[in-house]
Design an enzyme around this catalytic site. Structure first.
Site, PDB file in Angstrom:
ATOM      1  N   ASP A 135       6.196   8.271  10.062  1.00 35.08           N
ATOM      2  CA  ASP A 135       7.182   7.526  10.331  1.00 35.08           C
ATOM      3  C   ASP A 135       8.632   8.047  10.640  1.00 35.08           C
ATOM      4  O   ASP A 135       8.604   9.270  10.370  1.00 35.08           O
ATOM      5  CB  ASP A 135       7.254   6.589   9.171  1.00 35.08           C
ATOM      6  CG  ASP A 135       7.411   7.388   7.622  1.00 35.08           C
ATOM      7  OD1 ASP A 135       7.487   8.381   7.899  1.00 35.08           O
ATOM      8  OD2 ASP A 135       7.218   6.365   6.657  1.00 35.08           O
ATOM      9  N   ASN A 166       6.794   0.315  -4.389  1.00 34.91           N
ATOM     10  CA  ASN A 166       5.926  -0.907  -4.241  1.00 34.91           C
ATOM     11  C   ASN A 166       4.613  -0.931  -3.553  1.00 34.91           C
ATOM     12  O   ASN A 166       4.073  -1.738  -2.662  1.00 34.91           O
ATOM     13  CB  ASN A 166       6.977  -1.945  -3.362  1.00 34.91           C
ATOM     14  CG  ASN A 166       7.348  -1.238  -1.906  1.00 34.91           C
ATOM     15  OD1 ASN A 166       6.707  -0.249  -1.698  1.00 34.91           O
ATOM     16  ND2 ASN A 166       8.241  -2.099  -1.375  1.00 34.91           N
ATOM     17  N   GLU A 185       5.352  -1.892   4.360  1.00 31.21           N
ATOM     18  CA  GLU A 185       5.933  -2.643   3.234  1.00 31.21           C
ATOM     19  C   GLU A 185       4.913  -3.754   2.702  1.00 31.21           C
ATOM     20  O   GLU A 185       4.121  -4.337   3.610  1.00 31.21           O
ATOM     21  CB  GLU A 185       7.214  -3.436   3.437  1.00 31.21           C
ATOM     22  CG  GLU A 185       8.486  -2.087   3.719  1.00 31.21           C
ATOM     23  CD  GLU A 185       8.956  -1.773   2.593  1.00 31.21           C
ATOM     24  OE1 GLU A 185       8.140  -1.432   1.649  1.00 31.21           O
ATOM     25  OE2 GLU A 185      10.049  -1.264   2.647  1.00 31.21           O
TER      26      GLU A 185
HETATM   27  C1  GLP Z   1       9.586   6.863   1.964  1.00 31.42           C
HETATM   28  C2  GLP Z   1       8.615   7.264   3.016  1.00 31.42           C
HETATM   29  C3  GLP Z   1       7.126   7.175   2.318  1.00 31.42           C
HETATM   30  C4  GLP Z   1       7.169   7.922   1.066  1.00 31.42           C
HETATM   31  C5  GLP Z   1       7.886   7.104   0.151  1.00 31.42           C
HETATM   32  C6  GLP Z   1       7.979   7.645  -1.348  1.00 31.42           C
HETATM   33  O1  GLP Z   1       9.745   5.569   2.125  1.00 31.42           O
HETATM   34  N1  GLP Z   1       8.485   6.514   4.175  1.00 31.42           N
HETATM   35  O2  GLP Z   1       6.113   7.851   3.372  1.00 31.42           O
HETATM   36  O3  GLP Z   1       5.792   8.015   0.504  1.00 31.42           O
HETATM   37  O4  GLP Z   1       9.324   7.236   0.651  1.00 31.42           O
HETATM   38  O5  GLP Z   1       8.622   8.709  -1.640  1.00 31.42           O
HETATM   39  P1  GLP Z   1       9.045   9.659  -2.511  1.00 31.42           P
HETATM   40  O6  GLP Z   1       7.806  10.670  -2.539  1.00 31.42           O
HETATM   41  O7  GLP Z   1      10.328  10.306  -2.404  1.00 31.42           O
HETATM   42  O8  GLP Z   1       8.887   8.755  -3.658  1.00 31.42           O
END
Ligand code: GLP
Length: 249
Positions: free
Chosen positions: A67, A136, A143
């Site tokens: 993404d 979430n 989402e």
């Molecule tokens: C972002 C990314 C996800 C990731 C998530 C959790 O929203 N788009 O791919 O898994 O954050 O992030 P973190 O690993 O910092 O908790």
């Protein structure tokens, strides 16, 4: 699903890097699906060390990232392009032409979504997709919603996700409201999937992913249907699971 529980974040990161090492050793021209966020940073550090110690060679590897933020310039230090260069690509021998990240700045974003999926397909699909998980239970930027999106698309980010990610920006206002992400369908088509989670704030999402109903309200729950998923957790992220369900490392 195979569930491996490691003592802490460092052990989780080592284990994850070892899985990528096995993949690339067995198939030097592997197609890796990569993720951003804090969770995979330790894994990337281990991979960089392995590269410096000549244990792994990325020269034939191709990558597809999950993404990117919508309309955030790639040179912004919060863009996922910047993140990947900083945390991995600038430190290994990957061929720049083999790196793919959705272009959130594309003039025609719908075309960009189609182009991205086609490129994945042409490369014969992702051999192993690395995933983090949102609080979430979002994967990539899918989402919680009413249906699973099949293909790469532009998504409106939930306020809770923007709040969680605002820790990297100067203020909540600076966090983009939209992103371009591979859909759950594109993720699901990966041959193998490795989901990583660390910390107590992920425990509920992990419990729901593994034991909850399969529903787009819990995007990661779709992984219950995939036949080759490994979930690598630290003890905190596994804290709501029954210890009989997993292998401790
Ligand atoms: C972002 C990314 C996800 C990731 C998530 C959790 O929203 N788009 O791919 O898994 O954050 O992030 P973190 O690993 O910092 O908790």
């Amino acid at each position: 699903m195979r569930i491996l529980v490691c003592k802490n974040y460092d052990e989780m990161s080592k284990k994850a890097a070892q899985m990528i090492l096995s993949q690339v050793t067995l198939k030097p021209d592997s197609i890796l699906g990569l993720a951003t966020g804090s969770t995979p940073i330790g894994m990337y550090k281990n991979l960089i060390d392995m590269y410096k110690n000549r244990i792994i060679d990325f020269s034939e590897v191709k990558t597809f990232n999950l993404d990117e933020y919508y309309k955030l310039p790639v040179d912004n230090d919060q863009s996922y392009h910047y993140f990947m260069d900083d945390n991995l690509f600038n430190h290994i021998n990957i061929n720049r032409e083999n790196i793919n990240i959705p272009n959130g700045m594309a003039e025609n974003i719908e075309e960009e979504c189609i182009r991205y999926d086609e490129k994945i397909k042409k490369s014969n699909g992702i051999d192993i997709q690395v995933l983090g998980i949102g609080r979430n239970a979002h994967i990539g930027f899918n989402e919680p919603t009413v249906n699973f999106e099949k293909r790469t698309y532009v998504v409106e980010l939930q306020e809770s996700t923007r709040m969680a990610n605002s820790r990297f920006f100067n203020s909540l206002d600076e966090v983009p409201k939209k992103a371009i992400t591979m859909g759950t369908g594109s993720i699901f088509e990966s041959k193998k999937i490795m989901l990583l989670a660390s910390g107590k704030e992920k425990a509920k999402a992990i419990y729901d992913t593994i034991h909850g109903k399969i529903t787009p309200e819990v995007p990661a729950s779709i992984l219950q249907l995939h036949n080759d998923v490994v979930v690598i957790l630290d003890e905190e992220a596994a804290s709501l699971l029954d210890t009989k369900e997993y292998k401790s490392l």
